[in-house]
Design a protein around this motif. Structure first.
Motif, short mmCIF file in Angstrom:
data_model
loop_
_atom_site.label_atom_id
_atom_site.label_comp_id
_atom_site.label_asym_id
_atom_site.label_seq_id
_atom_site.Cartn_x
_atom_site.Cartn_y
_atom_site.Cartn_z
N GLN A 91 47.16 55.84 12.72
CA GLN A 91 46.62 53.95 11.95
C GLN A 91 45.13 53.51 13.64
O GLN A 91 44.61 53.13 12.97
CB GLN A 91 47.61 53.51 11.05
CG GLN A 91 48.40 54.23 10.10
CD GLN A 91 49.83 53.24 10.30
OE1 GLN A 91 49.94 52.57 10.31
NE2 GLN A 91 50.12 53.92 8.32
N VAL A 92 46.29 53.50 14.20
CA VAL A 92 45.37 53.20 15.66
C VAL A 92 44.13 53.77 15.73
O VAL A 92 42.78 53.32 15.59
CB VAL A 92 45.73 53.33 16.92
CG1 VAL A 92 45.77 53.07 17.48
CG2 VAL A 92 47.29 52.29 16.89
N LEU A 97 38.34 53.78 15.26
CA LEU A 97 36.99 54.63 14.87
C LEU A 97 35.91 53.81 13.95
O LEU A 97 35.28 53.61 13.62
CB LEU A 97 37.61 56.49 14.25
CG LEU A 97 36.17 56.74 12.84
CD1 LEU A 97 35.55 57.15 14.10
CD2 LEU A 97 37.21 58.27 12.83
N ALA A 98 36.93 53.66 12.51
CA ALA A 98 36.09 52.87 11.62
C ALA A 98 35.77 51.06 12.06
O ALA A 98 33.94 51.28 11.91
CB ALA A 98 36.90 52.05 10.37
N ALA A 99 36.37 51.01 12.68
CA ALA A 99 35.62 50.14 13.84
C ALA A 99 34.82 49.74 14.89
O ALA A 99 33.61 49.26 14.39
CB ALA A 99 37.17 49.25 14.70
N ASP A 241 45.30 58.21 0.66
CA ASP A 241 46.14 58.84 1.32
C ASP A 241 46.69 58.00 2.75
O ASP A 241 46.29 57.55 3.47
CB ASP A 241 45.14 59.89 2.01
CG ASP A 241 45.52 61.20 2.76
OD1 ASP A 241 46.94 61.16 2.48
OD2 ASP A 241 45.70 61.70 3.65
N PRO A 242 47.86 58.53 2.90
CA PRO A 242 48.49 57.55 4.21
C PRO A 242 48.40 58.31 5.02
O PRO A 242 48.44 57.04 6.19
CB PRO A 242 49.77 58.18 3.96
CG PRO A 242 50.65 58.13 2.64
CD PRO A 242 48.72 58.84 1.89
N LEU A 247 44.90 49.80 10.28
CA LEU A 247 46.30 49.22 10.48
C LEU A 247 46.39 48.23 9.34
O LEU A 247 47.98 48.09 9.26
CB LEU A 247 45.95 48.45 12.12
CG LEU A 247 46.71 49.04 13.10
CD1 LEU A 247 46.56 49.24 14.35
CD2 LEU A 247 48.17 50.27 13.19
N PRO A 248 45.80 47.44 8.77
CA PRO A 248 46.42 46.50 8.40
C PRO A 248 47.38 47.45 6.83
O PRO A 248 48.16 46.50 6.47
CB PRO A 248 44.69 45.64 7.27
CG PRO A 248 44.22 46.15 9.08
CD PRO A 248 44.00 47.28 9.05
N LEU A 249 46.60 48.13 6.33
CA LEU A 249 47.23 48.93 4.98
C LEU A 249 48.54 49.43 5.76
O LEU A 249 49.44 49.57 5.36
CB LEU A 249 46.73 50.03 4.23
CG LEU A 249 45.80 49.62 4.28
CD1 LEU A 249 44.55 50.76 2.88
CD2 LEU A 249 45.78 48.92 2.55
#
Length: 297
Positions: A91-92, A97-99, A241-242, A247-249
């Motif tokens: 998740q990190v 990557l998204a940020a 998809d987990p 991280l918020p999810l």
């Protein structure tokens, strides 16, 4: 009878005391009130964060018996347990990557659009700038349904691309509103001088305008990064998809899985918000400088 006072030629005049107030500095009763309000605001902001961080160093039993006490003894197992969880690091990576991609897209597209609006005269320029300004009035929650259908038609549901693209789109209005005053404040003489020296418009944009717009670019970059890192509604809408959770999810899933272990949930929450908190704190001065420059422009 009067007595003359002799002064050397060029000597400064002695200070004249005001008749309306005594000598010395008058105490400003407004300052303590301002400091009190500032301390209250700081307390409201920092105390919950400290409670979450310190709560991760306690056990659930300690939290239940004495919610407001300090850790005694300090328990590091909660943090080490979270750091040893593979899903946490996944998740990190997804959030990072998204940020980063969101920040790059926002800064790149925002500065190019702001450059055209700020430096060139064309029909509809004011209407275009107003359109971006009006975009500040529409939050993501208003466009949930049409956005979901659009991403479904594009086949982006369940992927980070479906999170990144809307994040860039919704961050562009504030980016352009901040950058346009910066780019307008740069003197036109610099562009004329660069043109005389043989620089093209793109050369002026890359070599002169971008370096001078550094504070503004840093401001919008930090805002885009922190907004993406803390984003919850959009990943909740898109990701199912987990393995692709940000991280918020991840905090939501972890709190559901360990709902009985409050201390471990607080530890996970602390680690999830810590990178954005540190990043925002280190870049605080640049953000304030950037916003000040935008206001002056």
């Amino acid at each position: 009878m009067t007595t003359a006072v002799l002064r050397a030629p060029g000597a400064a005049e002695p200070p004249v005391e005001s008749r309306d107030r005594p000598a010395g500095r008058r105490f400003d009763w407004g300052q303590p009130f301002v400091y009190l309000i500032a301390l209250v605001v700081i307390g409201i902001t920092i105390v919950p964060i400290l409670y979450v961080i310190l709560g991760g160093f306690r056990s659930t039993g300690q939290l239940a018996n004495r919610p407001n006490a300090l850790p005694d003894p300090w328990i590091f197992e909660n943090y080490t347990s979270v750091l040893q969880t593979p899903s946490f690091w996944t998740q990190v990576g997804n959030s990072t990557l998204a940020a980063l991609v969101t920040t790059l897209g926002v800064v790149t597209l925002g500065v190019m659009a702001a450059f055209v609006i700020a430096r060139y005269e064309f029909r509809g320029r004011g209407a275009l700038y107003t359109l971006f300004t009006v975009g500040l009035l529409f939050p993501l929650s208003v466009a949930v349904l049409p956005l979901y259908l659009l991403l479904q038609n594009l086949g982006l549901l369940g992927s980070l691309a479906g999170v990144i693209a809307p994040q860039i789109a919704f961050a562009l209005p504030v980016t352009i509103v901040i950058l346009v005053p910066f780019l307008r404040a740069i003197p036109a003489e610099l562009e004329d001088a660069a043109s005389i020296d043989g620089a093209s418009r793109i050369g002026f944009f890359v070599r002169i305008l971008l370096p001078l717009s550094g504070p503004g670019l840093m401001t919008v970059g930090v805002l885009a990064f922190v907004g993406s890192w803390n984003g919850y509604l959009l990943p909740l809408l898109v990701l199912n998809d987990p393995a692709a959770f940000t991280l918020p999810l991840g905090v939501q899933a972890f709190s559901t899985q360990y709902s009985q272990d409050t201390a471990k949930v607080l530890a996970f929450t602390s680690l999830a918000m810590l990178p954005a908190l540190i990043f925002f704190t280190l870049a605080e001065r640049r953000i304030v400088g950037g916003l000040t420059g935008a206001v002056k422009g």
